[in-house]
Motif scaffolding. Structure first.
Motif, mmCIF file in Angstrom:
data_model
loop_
_atom_site.group_PDB
_atom_site.id
_atom_site.type_symbol
_atom_site.label_atom_id
_atom_site.label_comp_id
_atom_site.label_asym_id
_atom_site.label_seq_id
_atom_site.Cartn_x
_atom_site.Cartn_y
_atom_site.Cartn_z
ATOM 1 N N GLU A 118 0.755 -1.127 0.090
ATOM 2 C CA GLU A 118 -0.185 0.025 -0.148
ATOM 3 C C GLU A 118 0.943 1.342 0.052
ATOM 4 O OE1 GLU A 118 -0.101 -2.179 2.568
ATOM 5 O OE2 GLU A 118 -1.949 -3.236 2.201
ATOM 6 N N PRO A 122 1.604 4.399 -3.970
ATOM 7 C CA PRO A 122 1.460 5.867 -4.046
ATOM 8 C C PRO A 122 3.081 6.340 -4.367
ATOM 9 C CG PRO A 122 0.792 5.283 -1.677
ATOM 10 C CD PRO A 122 0.987 3.981 -2.755
ATOM 11 N N PHE A 126 3.821 8.584 -7.781
ATOM 12 C CA PHE A 126 4.311 9.923 -7.618
ATOM 13 C C PHE A 126 5.275 10.317 -8.889
ATOM 14 C CE2 PHE A 126 7.314 13.252 -6.060
ATOM 15 C CZ PHE A 126 6.314 14.069 -5.553
ATOM 16 N N PHE A 129 4.235 12.595 -11.542
ATOM 17 C CA PHE A 129 4.036 14.249 -11.626
ATOM 18 C C PHE A 129 5.464 14.950 -11.545
ATOM 19 C CE2 PHE A 129 0.866 11.555 -9.139
ATOM 20 C CZ PHE A 129 -0.190 12.021 -10.075
ATOM 21 N N LEU A 294 -10.042 4.497 -15.153
ATOM 22 C CA LEU A 294 -9.336 5.802 -14.506
ATOM 23 C C LEU A 294 -9.989 6.325 -13.425
ATOM 24 C CD1 LEU A 294 -6.611 6.603 -16.228
ATOM 25 C CD2 LEU A 294 -8.177 8.627 -16.885
ATOM 26 N N ARG A 295 -10.845 5.688 -12.702
ATOM 27 C CA ARG A 295 -11.307 6.141 -11.541
ATOM 28 C C ARG A 295 -10.529 6.203 -10.321
ATOM 29 N NH1 ARG A 295 -17.031 4.067 -11.513
ATOM 30 N NH2 ARG A 295 -17.081 4.604 -13.737
ATOM 31 N N GLY A 296 -10.294 7.325 -9.666
ATOM 32 C CA GLY A 296 -9.617 7.432 -8.236
ATOM 33 C C GLY A 296 -10.191 6.439 -7.414
ATOM 34 N N PRO C 212 -15.931 11.144 -7.461
ATOM 35 C CA PRO C 212 -14.799 10.465 -7.853
ATOM 36 C C PRO C 212 -14.129 10.724 -8.984
ATOM 37 C CG PRO C 212 -16.374 8.792 -7.044
ATOM 38 C CD PRO C 212 -16.916 10.180 -7.008
ATOM 39 N N SER C 216 -10.412 12.505 -9.892
ATOM 40 C CA SER C 216 -9.457 11.811 -10.717
ATOM 41 C C SER C 216 -9.211 13.003 -11.712
ATOM 42 C CB SER C 216 -9.976 10.814 -11.682
ATOM 43 O OG SER C 216 -10.427 9.817 -10.895
ATOM 44 N N ALA C 276 3.414 18.537 -5.530
ATOM 45 C CA ALA C 276 3.220 17.596 -4.204
ATOM 46 C C ALA C 276 2.075 18.099 -3.367
ATOM 47 C CB ALA C 276 4.721 17.663 -3.529
ATOM 48 N N ILE C 279 -0.819 16.659 -4.902
ATOM 49 C CA ILE C 279 -0.683 15.282 -5.066
ATOM 50 C C ILE C 279 -0.934 14.529 -3.615
ATOM 51 C CG2 ILE C 279 0.186 13.220 -6.224
ATOM 52 C CD1 ILE C 279 -1.128 15.315 -8.283
ATOM 53 N N TYR C 282 -4.036 13.543 -2.153
ATOM 54 C CA TYR C 282 -4.539 12.408 -2.933
ATOM 55 C C TYR C 282 -4.030 11.011 -2.568
ATOM 56 C CZ TYR C 282 -5.773 9.983 -7.185
ATOM 57 O OH TYR C 282 -5.967 8.692 -7.947
ATOM 58 N N LEU C 283 -2.627 10.993 -2.605
ATOM 59 C CA LEU C 283 -1.859 9.730 -2.493
ATOM 60 C C LEU C 283 -2.390 9.315 -1.185
ATOM 61 C CD1 LEU C 283 1.302 10.254 -4.219
ATOM 62 C CD2 LEU C 283 -0.559 9.109 -5.277
ATOM 63 N N THR C 286 -5.522 7.712 -1.027
ATOM 64 C CA THR C 286 -5.615 6.557 -1.585
ATOM 65 C C THR C 286 -5.123 5.582 -0.849
ATOM 66 O OG1 THR C 286 -4.856 8.015 -3.531
ATOM 67 C CG2 THR C 286 -5.396 5.637 -4.114
ATOM 68 N N MET C 287 -4.043 5.790 -0.134
ATOM 69 C CA MET C 287 -3.162 5.089 0.755
ATOM 70 C C MET C 287 -4.193 4.510 1.921
ATOM 71 S SD MET C 287 0.501 5.290 1.761
ATOM 72 C CE MET C 287 0.546 5.646 3.559
ATOM 73 N N GLU C 290 -6.967 2.202 0.666
ATOM 74 C CA GLU C 290 -6.450 0.752 0.396
ATOM 75 C C GLU C 290 -6.238 0.088 1.863
ATOM 76 O OE1 GLU C 290 -6.678 -0.226 -2.432
ATOM 77 O OE2 GLU C 290 -7.285 1.586 -3.093
#
Lengths: 296, 421, 293
Positions: A118, A122, A126, A129, A294-296, C212, C216, C276, C279, C282-283, C286-287, C290
């Motif tokens: 997990e 990410p 990264f 970007f 492509l969905r978050g 969502p 994205s 950053a 992002i 967001y990351l 997501t984490m 998850e």
């Protein structure tokens, strides 16, 4: 979930209020207006691409050519065709490799989670970007260094460019496949495992057959971005015999005299493959997005 | 996607990839890689003419033309610098003579001197001393100039001037009188296209020269002339005044579109280097018939040099071929093949005049007679660090017209570039 | 048991090349850039002696860099807002059973196939004040719409936004359309049975379900816009008084023309920082999701 083309029967309910006549007319007017907005630049490219160098000028931009001249297209084609082939031999392997790599990574990160995966995801993401122009110098130095220990040169060659695109494609392809695979029920994977399928068995018999929508999205995405990429191409390949089409297109313009008509014609020629991909696969692109690629 | 499709696709991909690799390794033994930003039009034709001369003398060498385009070489310079930093120089590359060559490449130890070559080839006798100095450092010659462009030229539409009974202006005072008349008749007096920034700086450079004279102008690059002094102040004021007479869409145009305004009869005058003559020729416009030319206002007797040179990088992969290349570039035959196509004059003074058009012949005459001064905007007068900031400062000035702020910023840039204290 | 752990080993082994590659090409190179940004390398010869934050401080004082930061923020906000707005509008309209939907969809989507460089050059023509759309406006009697576009410092940046929106709004349209088509019919029916108007159905049922998608799209468009380079470089360059200058262009010129490698690296690091800021949350999000169930 409904099919993309939305058969009339299913859509009746949603549209019932909008069926008022004037409402429909407004919808079409807006859509056509936007369509004209999107097509306007194409008109300019085509019309000026058909003019001669003497005729092309800013003040007569909208006027159709006085005489239809295919000279610009011929000239652009002559200059671009070798590089066109270079682009093909860059884009095809780079797109395919990076799609499969992404599929594999996505599969692992979605279905074979391990401690730390997990966090790794990410971290991989990264990479998508970073501003690429800031890493040009270390990139060139690294490719030169690595090339010494490999049977093939990396710096200055299409091979090196393919490698670079595969590496910088890892984040986006992994993201798309991982999100897509996350929507495949784990039960399917479990069932296959019960039947004795291992890592590759599950991939081949369960995951891969379901992957088409995600592959379409990834292939389109990678194909267009690699085809259109300029910065890496111009820094990594210095031999014109190796340069992809974006660089050659830029080289149609000299530092002192720019033949706009040839540039416009060249731009159209260079955009043909990606346009074709979009027009032919556009429907599947949407379907792939719909399937959650492509969905978050 | 089923396995049936995937496997063949992958195999095809691999084959394509490998075929590319193979083609690469089958390179010829004797090679010559020349890096430039001459990719199109007369420049590319000129370069190809040079290549043919080379091919005739050394038929077994394969020439690799590593040209990268970009406004006045911007993208090309990025590629070249990345390559040089990465330790992968071409065999020879195009570089503006003067500061760009000396500060960026010579002082930093990337170049090998070619003094003995210059002596045995007799270049020092046929190339003006001022120009040789621009490619020399501590008594050693480091590059051979291939051509000379003139930076300070005023171009004008002859028809407009004839119809309005006007005389092309020799000084800025004359210019403003003429400009006022033209403006009254609804004609844009001066066309400018400064989208790429350097074009505005180019105009200002010519005004600086007119205001300070060649001595004062040259002093700017050595710290002798002060950026905060009254001379620069007057030059900026003249520049601001001249800007009142330019087309309002100047920020949208590049230099050749500004030149096009003369052809279209939309503007009467343009101040630009003589690559404009090449553009006019390509558009079928003739010197002394359709357009006229004279030194930029107030700069008669001075010749602003823009010169492209080639040198020998250390660690050039094919040193012997590179030396032969330099021999060709410096030869009379090479320069006469290259320059008429490129639209520039020879760096040598012994070229055959008959090979050049009316404009270039007059430029050759001035070149032999005038005081030669280096161009700042085109890399010859000051280090690139300064040149970049110079463009930036003038870009702001064009919009804000703040003389004091510009002088202060120029002074600071000068100190940062270690040209003044 | 053994079987599973063997598979797991395979999985990790197959992931390893990607990890190593990203480790070098992304994190290694960022590390290099960070190191250079703290050095004195501001001539052509590498000088990696430590300079502390000198380069960053010089940037903060620079008029050009201040303009760059302002432009980037304006660009990102308006570009995002316009792309999302237009994308949503077109998607909703296309979702009304229109004739020729496929044709419209392809027309809206095709600019994505074109490179930023070509887009930039073409729009530079279109928005040239003395020709292009201004000429068109004159001819159809809409002269009041004429503008100085990118030659007017106060609105120049919006001209670039216009070109960027042209290129990318089809993408948000596609995302939203996919999102709309993914809304289960039963949900809509239920809302209508409860007496909701069509407007209310969109406002309270469909839009929240599209969150969502919006997220994205913001991530994809946001990072493109924060590091935009090709489009600006090809279309307007720095613009009058740096009104369209962005850090990407500044970085490129400072490094490769001005030979100020350390300062260029510092600009890169600040760009990275901006990205950053967008992002990492967001990351992180997501984490976290998850790591859950």
């Amino acid at each position: 979930m409904r099919s993309l083309e939305a058969p009339a029967v299913q859509r009746v309910a949603r549209g019932h209020r909008m069926r008022l006549r004037w409402g429909r007319i407004v919808i079409y007017i807006v859509l056509v207006a936007f369509a004209l907005f999107y097509l306007m630049p194409v008109y300019v490219l085509v019309v000026n691409g058909l003019k001669s160098f003497q005729e092309v000028s800013l003040s007569k931009m909208w006027a159709p050519p006085s005489a239809l001249s295919l000279r610009s297209f011929e000239k652009a084609f002559d200059k671009l065709s070798p590089n066109f082939l270079n682009s093909v031999s860059l884009v095809v392997p780079a797109t395919l490799f990076s799609s499969f790599l992404g599929s594999l990574n996505g599969y692992i990160l979605a279905k074979w989670k391990f401690r730390g995966s997990e966090v790794l995801f990410p971290l991989l993401l990264f990479g998508m970007f970073i501003p690429y122009q800031s890493i040009l110098i270390p990139l060139v130095q690294f490719l030169r260094w690595a090339g010494q220990y490999l049977p093939v040169q990396l710096y200055g060659t299409i091979t090196g460019l393919v490698l670079v695109h595969i590496v910088y494609g890892i984040p986006i392809t992994t993201l798309i496949f991982r999100n897509y695979y996350a929507s495949i029920p784990n039960d399917l994977v479990e069932a296959a495992r019960m039947d004795g399928a291992g890592f590759f068995g599950v991939y081949r018999h369960v995951i891969l057959p379901l992957s088409a929508p995600a592959f379409v999205v990834v292939v389109i995405w990678q194909f267009t971005s690699i085809w259109n990429e300029f910065l890496f191409a111009v820094t990594i390949t210095s031999n014109p015999a190796q340069q992809p089409i974006t660089v050659a297109l830029q080289n149609l313009a000299g530092s002192q005299i720019v033949e706009w008509n040839v540039q416009m014609a060249g731009a159209l020629l260079a955009a043909l493959p990606t346009l074709l991909v979009y027009i032919l696969l556009g429907r599947y692109f949407l379907r792939g997005l719909l399937a959650g690629a492509l969905r978050g | 996607m089923s396995r049936r499709i995937c496997i063949p696709l992958l195999v095809t991909a691999l084959l394509l990839w490998l075929s590319g690799v193979e083609a690469l390794q089958a390179g010829a033994a004797k090679q010559l890689e020349i890096f430039s930003w001459w990719t199109a039009g007369g420049e590319a034709e000129g370069l190809n003419a040079l290549f043919s001369v080379y091919k005739k003398k050394y038929p077994d060498v394969e020439i690799m033309n590593a040209a990268v385009a970009g406004g006045a070489g911007a993208a090309a310079k990025a590629v070249l610098k990345t390559r040089m930093q990465g330790g992968n120089p071409p065999d020879s590359f195009q570089v503006h003579g003067g500061a760009e060559l000396i500060e960026t490449w010579v002082k930093t130890g990337f170049m090998e001197p070619i003094t003995s070559l210059a002596q045995t080839e007799g270049w020092l006798k046929v190339i003006p001393k001022d120009l040789v100095e621009m490619v020399s450092y501590q008594g050693q010659v480091y590059a051979i100039p291939a051509n000379v462009h003139r930076g300070n030229v005023l171009w004008y539409n002859k028809r407009i001037f004839d119809q309005n009974n006007l005389k092309p202006p020799a000084t800025w005072d004359d210019f403003f009188k003429v400009a006022e008349t033209l403006k009254g008749k609804g004609i844009t007096p001066l066309s400018l296209g400064d989208k790429l920034k350097w074009e505005a700086a180019h105009l200002f450079e010519d005004i600086l020269l007119a205001t300070l004279g060649p001595e004062g102008y040259n002093g700017l690059w050595t710290g002798k002339t002060s950026w905060t002094g009254s001379g620069v102040k007057r030059a900026l004021e003249t520049f601001a005044k001249a800007l009142q007479y330019v087309n309002s869409d100047h920020a949208a145009l590049v230099w050749d579109q500004a030149a096009q305004m003369l052809i279209d009869g939309k503007a009467a005058m343009n101040v630009m280097g003589d690559w404009v003559a090449g553009y006019f020729t390509a558009k079928g416009w003739k010197p002394n018939v359709d357009y006229g030319f004279l030194p930029a206002p107030g700069t008669k007797g001075s010749f602003v040099i823009v010169t492209d040179t080639f040198g020998l990088p250390k660690k050039a992969p094919h040193r012997e071929q590179a030396l032969n290349w330099l021999r060709i570039v410096g030869s009379k035959e090479g320069q006469e093949a290259f320059n008429p196509k490129k639209g520039s004059i020879c760096a040598r003074t012994d070229c055959d005049k008959a090979k050049f058009d009316v404009y270039l012949q007059s430029s050759m005459a001035d070149f032999a007679r005038d005081k030669l001064v280096p161009s700042e905007v085109h890399g010859s007068a000051a280090p690139e660090t300064f040149a970049t900031e110079f463009n930036d400062i003038l870009n702001v000035f064009v919009t804000r017209r703040d003389v004091g702020a510009a002088q202060k910023a120029l002074q600071e840039a000068c100190v940062r570039a270690k040209m003044c204290k | 048991m053994l079987r599973i752990s063997l598979d797991r080993l395979i999985a990790i082994a197959l992931l390893l090349p990607s990890l190593v590659a990203v480790g070098i090409f992304v994190y290694g190179f960022i590390g290099w850039t960070a190191y250079v940004s703290l050095s004195n390398w501001n001539t052509f010869v590498p000088d990696l002696s430590f300079a502390g934050l000198t380069n960053y401080l010089a940037l903060m004082r620079s008029f050009r860099f201040q303009a760059d930061l302002r432009n980037t923020l304006i660009f990102t906000f308006t570009f995002l807002a316009a792309s999302l707005g237009i994308g949503l509008l077109l998607a909703v309209l296309l979702d009304q059973r229109v004739r020729g939907e496929a044709v419209f969809r392809n027309i809206f989507l095709f600019p994505m196939a074109i490179s930023f460089i070509v887009t930039g050059v073409t729009w530079q023509w279109l928005l040239n004040p003395s020709t292009g759309v201004n000429l068109l406006f004159d001819q159809v009697g809409l002269g009041f719409l004429k503008s100085r576009w990118y030659t007017d410092p106060s609105i120049a940046i919006f001209s670039v936004v216009l070109a960027a929106v042209w290129q990318m709004s089809g993408f948000t349209m596609a995302m939203y359309l996919a999102g709309l088509r993914g809304v289960p019919d039963e949900l809509l029916e239920a809302a209508r049975v409860d007496g909701a108007t069509e407007w209310q159905v969109y406002r309270y049922v469909i839009l929240p379900l599209l969150h969502p998608v919006t997220l994205s799209a913001v991530i994809v468009l946001g990072h493109i816009s924060l590091k935009i380079f090709d489009l600006v470089y090809a279309m307007t360059g720095s613009g009058p008084a740096f009104s369209t200058d962005v850090p990407g262009v500044f970085m490129f010129e400072t490094t490769f023309r001005g030979n100020r490698f350390a300062e260029g690296a510092a600009i890169s690091m600040i760009m990275l920082l901006l990205v950053a800021i967008l992002i990492v949350p967001y990351l992180w999000y997501t984490m976290r999701t998850e790591a859950g169930p």
